[in-house]
Design a protein around this motif. Sequence first.
Motif, PDB file in Angstrom:
ATOM      1  N   GLU A   1       0.821  -1.207   0.000  1.00 43.85           N
ATOM      2  CA  GLU A   1       0.000   0.000   0.000  1.00 43.85           C
ATOM      3  C   GLU A   1       0.856   1.260   0.000  1.00 43.85           C
ATOM      4  OE1 GLU A   1      -2.723  -0.608   3.222  1.00 43.85           O
ATOM      5  OE2 GLU A   1      -3.545  -2.412   2.315  1.00 43.85           O
ATOM      6  N   ILE A   2       0.766   2.075   1.041  1.00 40.56           N
ATOM      7  CA  ILE A   2       1.468   3.365   1.041  1.00 40.56           C
ATOM      8  C   ILE A   2       2.988   3.208   1.105  1.00 40.56           C
ATOM      9  CG2 ILE A   2      -0.470   4.644   2.039  1.00 40.56           C
ATOM     10  CD1 ILE A   2       1.016   4.572   4.724  1.00 40.56           C
ATOM     11  N   ASN A   3       3.462   2.036   1.475  1.00 35.63           N
ATOM     12  CA  ASN A   3       4.898   1.790   1.585  1.00 35.63           C
ATOM     13  C   ASN A   3       5.489   1.093   0.359  1.00 35.63           C
ATOM     14  OD1 ASN A   3       5.224   2.859   4.251  1.00 35.63           O
ATOM     15  ND2 ASN A   3       4.173   1.044   5.010  1.00 35.63           N
ATOM     16  N   LYS A   4       4.747   1.088  -0.756  1.00 30.99           N
ATOM     17  CA  LYS A   4       5.220   0.311  -1.909  1.00 30.99           C
ATOM     18  C   LYS A   4       6.548   0.818  -2.463  1.00 30.99           C
ATOM     19  CE  LYS A   4       2.273   2.665  -5.230  1.00 30.99           C
ATOM     20  NZ  LYS A   4       1.134   2.542  -6.113  1.00 30.99           N
ATOM     21  N   ASN A   5       6.807   2.128  -2.392  1.00 32.89           N
ATOM     22  CA  ASN A   5       8.089   2.639  -2.886  1.00 32.89           C
ATOM     23  C   ASN A   5       9.238   2.208  -1.979  1.00 32.89           C
ATOM     24  OD1 ASN A   5       7.008   3.857  -5.163  1.00 32.89           O
ATOM     25  ND2 ASN A   5       6.632   5.795  -4.097  1.00 32.89           N
ATOM     26  N   LEU A   6       9.021   2.220  -0.678  1.00 32.65           N
ATOM     27  CA  LEU A   6      10.041   1.738   0.262  1.00 32.65           C
ATOM     28  C   LEU A   6      10.301   0.247   0.047  1.00 32.65           C
ATOM     29  CD1 LEU A   6       8.993   3.525   3.582  1.00 32.65           C
ATOM     30  CD2 LEU A   6      11.013   3.997   2.181  1.00 32.65           C
ATOM     31  N   ALA A   7       9.222  -0.491  -0.187  1.00 33.62           N
ATOM     32  CA  ALA A   7       9.363  -1.931  -0.434  1.00 33.62           C
ATOM     33  C   ALA A   7      10.197  -2.176  -1.683  1.00 33.62           C
ATOM     34  CB  ALA A   7       7.987  -2.576  -0.579  1.00 33.62           C
ATOM     35  N   LYS A   8       9.945  -1.403  -2.715  1.00 32.04           N
ATOM     36  CA  LYS A   8      10.677  -1.566  -3.974  1.00 32.04           C
ATOM     37  C   LYS A   8      12.168  -1.295  -3.769  1.00 32.04           C
ATOM     38  CE  LYS A   8      10.941  -0.025  -8.716  1.00 32.04           C
ATOM     39  NZ  LYS A   8      10.659   0.976  -9.696  1.00 32.04           N
ATOM     40  N   VAL A   9      12.490  -0.238  -3.049  1.00 31.52           N
ATOM     41  CA  VAL A   9      13.891   0.102  -2.796  1.00 31.52           C
ATOM     42  C   VAL A   9      14.572  -1.013  -2.007  1.00 31.52           C
ATOM     43  CG1 VAL A   9      15.425   1.669  -1.529  1.00 31.52           C
ATOM     44  CG2 VAL A   9      13.593   2.602  -2.954  1.00 31.52           C
ATOM     45  N   SER A  10      13.928  -1.486  -0.942  1.00 29.33           N
ATOM     46  CA  SER A  10      14.519  -2.552  -0.135  1.00 29.33           C
ATOM     47  C   SER A  10      14.660  -3.835  -0.935  1.00 29.33           C
ATOM     48  CB  SER A  10      13.698  -2.791   1.133  1.00 29.33           C
ATOM     49  OG  SER A  10      13.890  -1.733   2.032  1.00 29.33           O
ATOM     50  N   ARG A  11      13.644  -4.201  -1.680  1.00 32.98           N
ATOM     51  CA  ARG A  11      13.681  -5.419  -2.502  1.00 32.98           C
ATOM     52  C   ARG A  11      14.820  -5.349  -3.509  1.00 32.98           C
ATOM     53  NH1 ARG A  11       9.360  -4.623  -4.999  1.00 32.98           N
ATOM     54  NH2 ARG A  11       7.976  -5.406  -3.374  1.00 32.98           N
ATOM     55  N   GLU A  12      14.906  -4.237  -4.244  1.00 35.81           N
ATOM     56  CA  GLU A  12      15.939  -4.099  -5.269  1.00 35.81           C
ATOM     57  C   GLU A  12      17.339  -4.067  -4.655  1.00 35.81           C
ATOM     58  OE1 GLU A  12      14.793  -0.709  -7.618  1.00 35.81           O
ATOM     59  OE2 GLU A  12      13.169  -1.820  -8.593  1.00 35.81           O
TER      60      GLU A  12
END
Length: 185
Positions: A48-59
């Motif tokens: 949800e609102i943390n999807k950009n943070l998730a993307k950075v951590s995942r990558e």
Amino acid sequence: MKIIDMDVKNLLLQTRKAEANPGGGALLILISNLAINLSLMMDKNNFEINKNLAKVSRETLLEISKSYETYMQDDVDNFNELMIKIKEGNSCEEDFIKAADPLLNMIEKNIKGLEHINFFLTYGKKSTLTDGQIANDLLYQAILSALPTIKINLDCTSNSYDLDSIKDKANKIYLDNLNAIERRK
């Protein structure tokens, strides 16, 4: 044979030999890679609102995982090269620095990995929280386990490395991650 190309059975057979190849350093890097990938089990489709943070951590975690493939083999190759030069009586300071380098790189990436798995420990799938805790423990212990080997190599050089500050930094992040886990239980 390169470590990355070994199947598990062959890897186990190689490591139990008297002259193990790969040795402890390469195995620490492999364990760190497994820990990074284990933490990604906490990933979920919707943050949800943390999807950009998730993307950075995942990558970031995927990039770290990929770099470990090179570091594992570098550890084996650099160690073997150092041993040959020692036996020939022509090792130099640079050889010892080169032998320490893959583990120094691993420590740097493990600390970065510990920082980024915090996102998944805080927001990731709760059903895989224990996998995240195992990843946290493995990354931290790999750092601690690498320090004596690094010290042995760098003691043969004029280089200094502040092992205590690295240990303190890793410990702080590790404990922050444990707190994130406790809040989710």
